[in-house]
Scaffold this active site. Structure first.
Site, PDB file in Angstrom:
ATOM      1  N   GLY A 103       2.379   4.444  -9.855  1.00 52.95           N
ATOM      2  CA  GLY A 103       2.178   5.116  -8.420  1.00 52.95           C
ATOM      3  C   GLY A 103       3.352   4.491  -7.657  1.00 52.95           C
ATOM      4  CB  CYS A 104       6.743   6.408  -7.583  1.00 51.31           C
ATOM      5  SG  CYS A 104       7.148   6.849  -9.042  1.00 51.31           S
ATOM      6  CB  VAL A 105       8.023   2.276  -4.341  1.00 54.83           C
ATOM      7  CG1 VAL A 105       8.073   1.317  -3.507  1.00 54.83           C
ATOM      8  CG2 VAL A 105       8.484   1.781  -5.701  1.00 54.83           C
TER       9      VAL A 105
END
Lengths: 105, 409
Positions: A103-105
């Site tokens: 859940g990318c930054v």
């Protein structure tokens, strides 16, 4: 790092029970892991998702997000919540022997 | 004459032409940048508009003011990218041929991705602050809002400026207290993630700040639709979260034209090598800034640091030499927390945000993961830095590569 024997094979797991080496995964292990989180039996729809996750991980090096699965695997998000109730992104990754999605930054 | 074509004159596109023009011989290289409208937006400033700290005029400037001499700027709608023919079509029939293409078309909120995000409720009980118009409408709404439950929610990851919804919530807490209305407002922060931030150390610091400000957190809320009539977010797992005022971060997607060209992923962001930004499919296409699918923040700081790496690599690449520099995913973000204070985070692909001092180890002046007045002033001064130094490609004393000095494990 804990090592467990699942379906006759040694697999390494992290603290949360996720497999840390996707190469150790087999379909028998998937069936066992699914049972651990109350998914029994694995239906064709489950397998469709799991196989997509596996092949996508091989190509991308990252675990697919729910949106990626629903867009590319032809199983919509609502169905993913039915197949892997509660927290589908984590559960799919768990059964497929992959790291949980970042859940990318 | 070789042709470099840059699509988009936002942060990444503007900085890249400023950095490359002096490095590419004008006798050999023609540089063109295309954008669909004339106005450059300082997007980091949208956050302050709902609270009356900035106005629209503070965040808008003519794009042309930041395009250097020797770069052709074209205003026009990009209709089609044809990677095979190395050609871009603009609305009205004009074509631009290229030898190298840089896609810097950004990412944008797409409310239509969420069922129920339409109709009369939009601009009334449903708001967003990711466009200047949206931020101004929210400013007008807050002025007269009587109170109730304000829900700040994130629809999907990734989205640009990942700390902005937290900052908005912190500022709302401050603003309602300043206006003597905090006791009439319940603040809820809702995210599809299991934590308030994706990185564990920062998440625990920020959770503490949220608790101190009496902000309720709702995790794992992946929204299926908005029920505007009932005033509730409906999640895929069946949960409903009622609101009186919803401030949402809509699904973010890259440009449609990227998708039509077959260059995008499921959210129209361009898959690239994460160290060099080279397209995974075409050896003469790069994607920079928010348009690229990179496993780091979609943020102006990333656009800036990544363009520095790209600008060192590109002149070598076009001569057939190896690209020596590799981007490490460096990002830093001020996190405005209200009451004249702010936090700062600094991280990359491999290192999560940690406490410490920045940019000078032990000295600062900025403090990482701590609320300080200096951090707040850093954020407020950054607008000047953005317009006057960063966009024009001038030197800023912040290295592109992240440093572990000054950080505490």
């Amino acid at each position: 790092m804990p090592i467990a024997t699942i379906a006759g094979r040694e697999v390494s797991l992290n603290d949360e029970g996720f497999m840390t080496d996707p190469a150790q995964w087999t379909e028998e292990i998937a069936t066992f892991l699914a049972g651990q989180i109350g998914i029994d039996p694995l239906t064709d729809e489950h397998w469709k998702v799991i196989r997509f996750l596996r092949s996508d991980y091989t190509e991308q090096g990252e675990t697919a997000t729910l949106r990626r699965v629903s867009t590319l695997a032809g199983v919509d998000t609502k169905a993913l919540y039915t197949l892997f109730p509660g927290k589908p992104a984590r559960k799919m990754a768990y059964v497929a022997g992959l790291p949980k999605p970042k859940g990318c930054v | 004459m070789k042709r470099l074509l840059v699509l988009g004159a936002g942060t990444a596109g503007t900085v890249v032409v400023n950095k490359l023009r002096p490095r590419l011989d004008p006798a050999e290289w023609h540089i063109t940048v295309v954008d669909q409208d004339a106005c450059h937006h300082y997007q980091a400033g949208y956050l302050f508009i709902p609270f009356g700290i900035y106005r629209r005029r503070d965040v808008e400037r003519p794009r042309r003011d930041f395009i250097p001499a020797g770069v052709e700027m074209i205003l026009g709608q990009i209709e089609e990218i044809d990677p095979e023919r190395q050609r871009v079509a603009l609305a009205g029939g004009r074509h631009l041929d290229y030898d190298y293409l840089v896609i810097a078309t950004g990412t944008r909120p797409v409310p239509a991705q969420t069922p129920g995000y339409d109709g009369d409720a939009v601009g009334d009980s449903i708001h967003q602050f990711y466009t200047a118009d949206g931020a101004v409408a929210l400013y007008e709404r807050l002025k007269s809002w009587e109170g109730g439950r304000m829900v700040v929610n994130i629809m999907e990851f990734p989205f640009k400026c990942p700390v902005a919804p937290l900052e908005f919530t912190f500022l709302a807490d401050w603003w309602f207290r300043e206006h003597g209305r905090r006791d009439k407002v319940e603040l809820v922060f809702a995210t599809p993630m299991s934590e308030v931030f994706t990185k564990p150390v920062a998440a625990s610091h920020l959770t503490g700040v949220l608790e101190a400000k009496e902000i309720r957190v709702e995790t794992d809320l992946y929204v299926e639709r908005i029920d505007a009539d009932a005033g509730a977010l409906v999640a895929y797992d069946g949960r409903e979260l009622p609101y009186d005022l919803l401030v949402t971060v809509p699904v973010n997607m890259g440009a449609e034209v990227v998708a039509r060209a077959g260059l995008g992923d499921e959210l129209n962001h361009v898959p690239v090598d994460k160290g060099t930004f080279l397209s995974t499919r075409y050896p003469n296409i790069f994607a920079l800034g928010d348009a690229a699918a990179l496993p780091t923040s979609k943020a102006g700081s990333v656009a800036h640091f990544s363009v520095e790496v790209f600008a060192d690599n590109f002149p070598r690449y076009v001569e057939g030499l190896e690209m020596l520099e590799r981007f490490d995913g460096h990002a830093n973000c001020f996190i405005e927390s209200g009451f004249g204070k702010g936090l700062l985070i600094d991280f990359n692909y491999d290192t999560e945000p940690l406490p410490g001092k920045y940019p000078l180890p032990g000295i600062g002046p900025f403090s990482l993961l701590q609320e300080t007045v200096t951090n707040h002033w850093g954020k407020m001064m950054f607008r000047w830095v953005y317009w006057n130094l960063l966009l024009r490609g001038r030197e800023i004393p912040l290295p592109a590569e992240m440093s572990m000095y000054g950080k505490e494990r």
